[in-house]
Enzyme design. Structure first.
Site, short mmCIF file in Angstrom:
data_model
loop_
_atom_site.label_atom_id
_atom_site.label_comp_id
_atom_site.label_asym_id
_atom_site.label_seq_id
_atom_site.Cartn_x
_atom_site.Cartn_y
_atom_site.Cartn_z
N GLU A 191 0.83 -1.21 0.00
CA GLU A 191 0.00 0.00 0.00
C GLU A 191 0.87 1.27 0.00
OE1 GLU A 191 -2.74 -0.70 3.30
OE2 GLU A 191 -4.09 -1.74 1.93
N ASP A 193 -8.54 -9.09 3.69
CA ASP A 193 -8.26 -8.01 4.63
C ASP A 193 -9.29 -7.95 5.75
OD1 ASP A 193 -7.13 -5.82 5.78
OD2 ASP A 193 -7.62 -4.40 4.19
N GLU A 214 -12.42 -2.73 12.16
CA GLU A 214 -12.48 -1.96 10.92
C GLU A 214 -13.63 -2.40 10.02
OE1 GLU A 214 -8.83 -2.00 8.69
OE2 GLU A 214 -9.70 -0.93 7.00
C1 GCV Z 1 -2.40 0.11 8.60
C2 GCV Z 1 -6.05 -2.17 5.60
C3 GCV Z 1 -6.42 -0.94 6.37
C4 GCV Z 1 -5.23 0.00 6.49
C5 GCV Z 1 -4.08 -0.76 7.14
C6 GCV Z 1 -3.76 -1.96 6.26
C7 GCV Z 1 -2.67 -2.82 6.85
O1 GCV Z 1 -5.85 -1.88 4.25
O2 GCV Z 1 -7.52 -0.32 5.77
O3 GCV Z 1 -5.63 1.10 7.29
O4 GCV Z 1 -2.95 0.04 7.30
O5 GCV Z 1 -4.91 -2.77 6.15
O6 GCV Z 1 -2.99 -3.81 7.48
O7 GCV Z 1 -1.50 -2.50 6.68
#
Ligand code: GCV
Length: 643
Positions: free
Chosen positions: A263, A342, A370
């Site tokens: 990411e 995820d 989340e």
């Molecule tokens: C910390 C998901 C979340 C991100 C997070 C990522 C990860 O994409 O939305 O906020 O980043 O996972 O686990 O690195």
């Protein structure tokens, strides 16, 4: 200032143990912690703590010198109605044993107890600065950070002490303090702001918890070098020097946690190096001091073309990492999210976890909610974790995991977790990490008994009625049959069926007028089903054998396809969404009857949040049902209202 909730360690939970005459023998920091806790309890409830050997026998004897096979954290409990003996080989065992006695509320306990894995860790996604999009805590739903506020350390060490005590009591022994997305300010925690880490580490140490830090793979560049190439000699020297300074400041420092090439984070790919090259550099440097590197496997293409059905995010971690099995040093823990996508409410186990026999694999769960209601919805996650650990619909993760890690769900909210009932998820993660065989309902009993000591039976019955099945209720009113996502992009709260459908994130459901789901079969899809060991590869490959819960994760199915339950896909969608929303309403009614059984502020917070859950569940129900009715044109067999 609002008083901070005692969570599952209210003073009354110490009544039984605090009324005893207790002898504590042994020395060291953790023995002092145990003695200090007991002295406080005895001061309140009339018991007494004596230190050292000899003298009158006590009704609770705690001592070191237990069998070495108990290991660094194990303990043995023996005794009868009048006398209890707790022995451990190391002080950490005494600490765990004390908390065991607390949760068993003075009932006689016999046996030896050891954790299933040596490290049980919480990752905080706390930022030092307030991030313009993600805030103080990324994916945090419980207020600000316990550690930092708007760029400065909070130094509320009393609160951190209370937190460390809560974590220790459920078996956690490691924390990473800061977000895996390490931004510019946070990169300084490793260097000129190390003192802030040391201060926090000092608090956690008193409860047997080692402190780790998330670091940027590009840290050498952020500190002046022109490369972070893991094979560059100056880069290695930079890490050696920096790490030596860390250990000079924090001698029991745990190690580094790294999100690389993920990411948008920097990583070894920039230099044409592998993830083994990257992880091993840090591992070698840490090994000299007894530290470990947690290397995250959350590596996928977040800029994919949604038109290209050949790319499958669910395969990405497997494809990146399995070629490197056996190439990682012994002090690398490859940290893998429990599912291949995820942290959705329903996913199969990640195939990577069971495909790395020559690598230490840590399974990562997400206690912060989340994708499971963001601590506005009651969603007790222990049944989900338990199913993954013991292998209800796939390989049993507990059989291969070297350790368990979870993303924390706490903040500076007076109830710690925003939703007071979300405290149970934190407690349950610790307990299942210690013993993955535990029954989630029994863990809920422990948590409830500690949190609400001497409450009327009807409260415990209500908590079970509301929480035991709340994860499945949440699943019923959200994305169906394992297809996942369907949330609002960005903040991820509430329904948006097509929100991610035409985006680069790799999170699709492929609904059309005839059917829905992602074809991940070997025969005609992305082949993800074939990444699993036997028998799961065959089970997932076949639409007739695949568990209904995962039907749309592995298959693109016509709406009229009959599931194993005997119901069609479309009717399942309607039925579960009506049922889920009704169940949420039932939870709210049940809680309303609990007025007077719990402190007023806690009752009120839960009441307000259940109102939001009912509203949100209806919204999910109506948007999902309307979407699929409009796509498919198939009416509800039961004639209920669909918009
Ligand atoms: C910390 C998901 C979340 C991100 C997070 C990522 C990860 O994409 O939305 O906020 O980043 O996972 O686990 O690195």
């Amino acid at each position: 200032m609002t008083e901070v909730d005692a969570a599952w360690l209210p003073p009354q939970a110490w009544r039984a143990i605090g009324s005893r005459r207790i002898r504590v023998t042994g020395s060291g920091l953790l023995v002092d912690t145990v003695a200090g806790e007991l002295r406080q309890a005895c001061g309140r409830f009339g018991g007494e703590v004596v230190r050292g050997t000899g003298g009158e026998p006590c009704d609770l004897e705690m001592s070191l010198g237990g069998d070495e096979s108990l290991g660094p954290e194990g303990y043995a409990l023996t005794g009868d109605d009048t006398r209890t003996v707790l022995r451990a080989a190391r002080p950490h065992g005494l600490l765990h044993g004390m908390f065991h006695l607390l949760r068993s509320d003075d009932a006689p306990v016999h046996g030896t107890f050891r954790p299933a894995v040596p490290r049980r860790m919480l990752d905080h996604w706390d930022n030092v600065d307030v991030h313009p999009v993600m805030g103080q805590v990324e994916r945090g739903y419980a207020g600000g950070s316990l550690f930092w506020r708007a760029g400065r350390p909070r130094r509320d060490l009393a609160r951190v002490t209370a937190y460390a005590r809560l974590l220790a009591s459920c078996g956690i022994n490691a924390v990473a303090l800061n977000n895996v997305n390490v931004h510019a300010t946070e990169a300084h925690l490793l260097t000129d702001r190390l003192g802030e880490v040391a201060e926090l580490a000092g608090v956690f140490r008193r409860y047997g918890i080692r402190t780790h830090l998330s670091v940027s793979f590009a840290a050498p560049v952020l500190h002046g070098l022109d490369t972070a190439d893991p094979l560059d000699v100056w880069v290695r020297r930079w890490w050696e020097k920096t790490t030596a300074q860390v250990y000079a400041t924090i001698p029991d420092f745990g190690g580094y946690l790294v999100k690389a090439d993920s990411e948008g984070r920097p990583g070894p790919f920039t230099y044409g190096r592998s993830h083994a090259d990257g992880a091993n550099l840090l591992a070698d440097v840490l090994a000299a001091h007894g530290g470990v590197v947690h290397w995250r496997a959350f590596v996928y293409n977040h800029r994919q073309d949604w038109r290209d059905r050949g790319v499958d995010r669910a395969r990405a971690a497997f494809d990146h990492f399995t070629p490197h099995d056996g190439a990682f040093r012994d002090n690398v823990v490859l940290q893998v999210k429990h599912g291949p996508m995820d942290f959705q409410a329903r996913e199969p186990a990640s195939p990577l976890i069971v495909a790395m026999p020559e690598t230490q694999v840590g399974v990562e769960f997400q206690v912060t909610q989340e994708y499971t209601g963001q601590q506005r919805h009651v969603c007790y996650l222990a049944p989900m974790w338990s199913a993954l650990l013991t292998g209800t619909h796939g390989p049993a993760l507990a059989e291969v995991a070297a350790e368990f890690v979870a993303v924390a769900n706490v903040g500076d909210d007076p109830f710690w977790t925003g939703h007071p009932l979300a405290q149970a998820n934190l407690y349950a993660f610790g307990r299942l990490a210690w013993d993955p065989e535990l029954d989630p309902a029994a863990v809920l009993d422990e948590w409830a008994g500690l949190t609400f000591p001497r409450a009327p039976r009807r409260l415990f019955d209500a908590l079970h009625a509301i929480m035991d099945d709340s994860w499945r209720t949440y699943e019923r009113y959200t994305a169906p049959l394992g297809v996942g996502f369907m949330v609002r992009p960005g903040h991820h709260y509430g329904p948006d069926v097509d929100g991610y459908e035409y985006t680069p994130w790799g999170t699709y459901h492929h609904a059309d007028r005839d059917g829905v789901g992602v074809d991940r079969t070997v025969a005609s899809g992305t082949g993800c089903a074939g990444l699993y060991p036997k028998p799961w590869a065959q089970v997932y490959e076949s639409p007739d054998e695949c568990p209904d819960e995962l039907a749309l994760f592995f298959h693109h199915l016509p709406y009229e396809h009959v599931l194993r339950s005997g119901v069609t896909v479309i009717q399942h969608i309607y039925d579960t969404h009506f049922a889920g929303a009704d169940e949420a309403a039932g939870m709210r009614e049940r809680w309303a009857e609990m007025a007077g059984t719990v402190p007023a502020a806690k009752f009120e917070r839960v009441r307000e949040l259940l109102a939001e859950q009912v509203r949100s569940a209806r919204e999910w129900r109506d948007q999902i049902n309307a979407y699929f009715f409009r796509k498919s044109g198939v009416p509800d067999a039961k004639g209920r209202q669909i918009y």
